[in-house]
Scaffold this active site. Sequence first.
Site, mmCIF file in Angstrom:
data_model
loop_
_atom_site.group_PDB
_atom_site.id
_atom_site.type_symbol
_atom_site.label_atom_id
_atom_site.label_comp_id
_atom_site.label_asym_id
_atom_site.label_seq_id
_atom_site.Cartn_x
_atom_site.Cartn_y
_atom_site.Cartn_z
ATOM 1 N N ALA A 146 5.323 -6.817 -2.791
ATOM 2 C CA ALA A 146 5.042 -5.808 -3.647
ATOM 3 C C ALA A 146 5.866 -4.522 -3.128
ATOM 4 C CB ALA A 146 3.385 -5.461 -3.118
ATOM 5 N N LYS A 150 5.354 -1.702 -8.811
ATOM 6 C CA LYS A 150 4.302 -1.152 -8.356
ATOM 7 C C LYS A 150 3.302 -1.052 -9.415
ATOM 8 C CE LYS A 150 6.546 1.827 -4.786
ATOM 9 N NZ LYS A 150 5.771 1.573 -3.715
ATOM 10 N N SER A 170 1.709 -1.408 -4.300
ATOM 11 C CA SER A 170 0.378 -1.288 -3.913
ATOM 12 C C SER A 170 -0.115 -0.406 -5.040
ATOM 13 C CB SER A 170 0.265 -0.836 -2.664
ATOM 14 O OG SER A 170 0.391 -1.629 -1.710
ATOM 15 N N ASN A 195 12.469 3.544 3.283
ATOM 16 C CA ASN A 195 11.769 4.238 2.262
ATOM 17 C C ASN A 195 10.249 4.909 2.678
ATOM 18 O OD1 ASN A 195 8.626 3.154 1.159
ATOM 19 N ND2 ASN A 195 9.902 1.526 1.912
ATOM 20 N N CYS A 197 7.888 5.935 0.403
ATOM 21 C CA CYS A 197 7.194 6.363 -0.992
ATOM 22 C C CYS A 197 6.094 6.702 -0.896
ATOM 23 C CB CYS A 197 7.502 5.253 -1.854
ATOM 24 S SG CYS A 197 9.030 4.739 -2.386
ATOM 25 N N PHE A 199 2.820 5.027 -1.327
ATOM 26 C CA PHE A 199 1.755 4.609 -2.516
ATOM 27 C C PHE A 199 2.022 5.230 -3.692
ATOM 28 C CE2 PHE A 199 -1.366 2.284 0.591
ATOM 29 C CZ PHE A 199 -0.452 1.357 0.929
ATOM 30 N N SER A 281 1.075 -0.110 5.710
ATOM 31 C CA SER A 281 2.222 0.767 5.310
ATOM 32 C C SER A 281 2.243 2.099 6.170
ATOM 33 C CB SER A 281 2.152 1.377 3.927
ATOM 34 O OG SER A 281 2.947 2.491 3.645
ATOM 35 N N PRO A 282 3.522 2.127 6.627
ATOM 36 C CA PRO A 282 3.604 3.564 7.500
ATOM 37 C C PRO A 282 3.740 4.594 7.000
ATOM 38 C CG PRO A 282 5.864 2.268 7.291
ATOM 39 C CD PRO A 282 4.690 1.668 6.395
ATOM 40 N N ASN A 283 3.704 4.905 5.660
ATOM 41 C CA ASN A 283 3.971 6.152 4.975
ATOM 42 C C ASN A 283 2.406 6.709 4.502
ATOM 43 O OD1 ASN A 283 6.581 5.789 5.034
ATOM 44 N ND2 ASN A 283 6.674 4.140 3.626
ATOM 45 N N THR A 284 1.264 6.015 4.834
ATOM 46 C CA THR A 284 0.257 6.756 4.538
ATOM 47 C C THR A 284 -0.629 7.086 5.782
ATOM 48 O OG1 THR A 284 -0.060 5.306 2.300
ATOM 49 C CG2 THR A 284 -1.990 6.239 3.412
ATOM 50 N N LYS A 323 -2.316 -7.600 4.397
ATOM 51 C CA LYS A 323 -0.892 -7.388 4.989
ATOM 52 C C LYS A 323 -0.715 -6.652 6.257
ATOM 53 C CE LYS A 323 3.590 -6.248 2.987
ATOM 54 N NZ LYS A 323 4.126 -5.811 1.710
ATOM 55 N N ASN A 352 4.956 -6.221 7.004
ATOM 56 C CA ASN A 352 5.300 -4.961 6.193
ATOM 57 C C ASN A 352 6.429 -4.259 6.788
ATOM 58 O OD1 ASN A 352 5.339 -2.511 4.389
ATOM 59 N ND2 ASN A 352 2.858 -2.804 4.506
ATOM 60 N N THR A 353 7.097 -3.191 6.138
ATOM 61 C CA THR A 353 8.283 -2.580 6.923
ATOM 62 C C THR A 353 7.866 -1.976 8.363
ATOM 63 O OG1 THR A 353 7.488 -0.321 5.912
ATOM 64 C CG2 THR A 353 8.939 -1.751 4.896
#
Length: 397
Positions: A146, A150, A170, A195, A197, A199, A281-284, A323, A352-353
């Site tokens: 993923a 997207k 996602s 990244n 991004c 979501f 995800s580390p971005n949310t 995940k 994940n990252t």
Amino acid sequence: MATRVVLRLIKEAVSSNGRSKPNFDFAKRRRFCTSTPPPPPPPPPARKIPYSSKKGRLFTGATIALLIGGGAYASTVDEATFCGWLFSATKLVNPFFAFLDPEVAHRLAVSAAARGWVPREKRPDPSILGQEVWGKRFSNPIGLSAGFDKNAEAVEGLLGLGFGFVEVGSVTPVPQEGNPKPRIFRLPKEGAIINRCGFNSEGIVAVAKRLGAQHGKRKLETSNTSSSTEDDVNHGGKAGPGILGVNIGKNKTSEDAAADYVQGVHTLSQYADYLVINISSPNTPGLRQLQGRKQLKDLVKKVQAARDEMQWGEEGPPPLLVKIAPDLSRQDLEDIAAVALALRLDGLIISNTTVQRPDPVNKNPVAQESGGLSGKPLFNLSTNILKEMYILTKVPN
């Protein structure tokens, strides 16, 4: 008599021009007075073709000849060889994308796959690569995770590249833009990308429409070319010859994460060969907190109940996976493993990252950008987590 004629002509010339002309053409006057037609004009000189035009025509002719000859030769080779040529030719295009903004290059790649402007793998996978999981047959174990497609725009084109499975998402319940741009950064020497991004998604409604159209097309093709098999293994999935996974996320502003994931399951599970709860995800903001033992147990229970209450055919509901992040402590891993075993989770995706910046990434100025790191520097970290989770979830005989 002749003298009189000459004098009269001179007088007429003087009276018409006001003065005498020293170079009076008597021959023209005589021709005017007679009925003899004038001679035709001389032909124009032959146009000389420039040397550059000749070279251009020769080059064009040679190109056309090569195309015709190459096409004729290609028609004589087997399909597998020609397919290999096409994949090799893509290497000529790849350097072009390096000059573009990372997100623009990503967008172009997705659009090309969505329109079928990518090579299609015609060579069959060696049978030794086949994997049987959840009663489904994966033609090979190499998949696309993923984050690339997207919004499920290019499922057919990506599976056609030869992946054993493709995972879209996602996908969030409500459309959202994600984090401000720029949000993707290249580290070419390290073979990595950062990244943040966040979501960015068109939402489950748009994705469901695309997957629904793809699912209907697949069912029509299957009904036309169906063949009975003796085993209980399904070859291919709901999107075609490969397996389709749907990765579900939550909206950034949502206060009820479970409700977001349940909505995604209700809307998208009918089109998926497997479902993924993305809590890593580390971005949310706050998302990784759902990896705690109690939070994860409550979330998985609600999502499983939402999936199981739906009407399913003989195949049953799609498998449910979680995940996880590669930045977890030993205690975090033990908690996740305990929940996975207790609730009989179908699988884990690792990983994940990472928010870490291992060597040699930490020496690159781009490493100061916030976000998740992926690529070669993540390999050892994710492989260690994979080993640990394999040991923790291994059921003793």
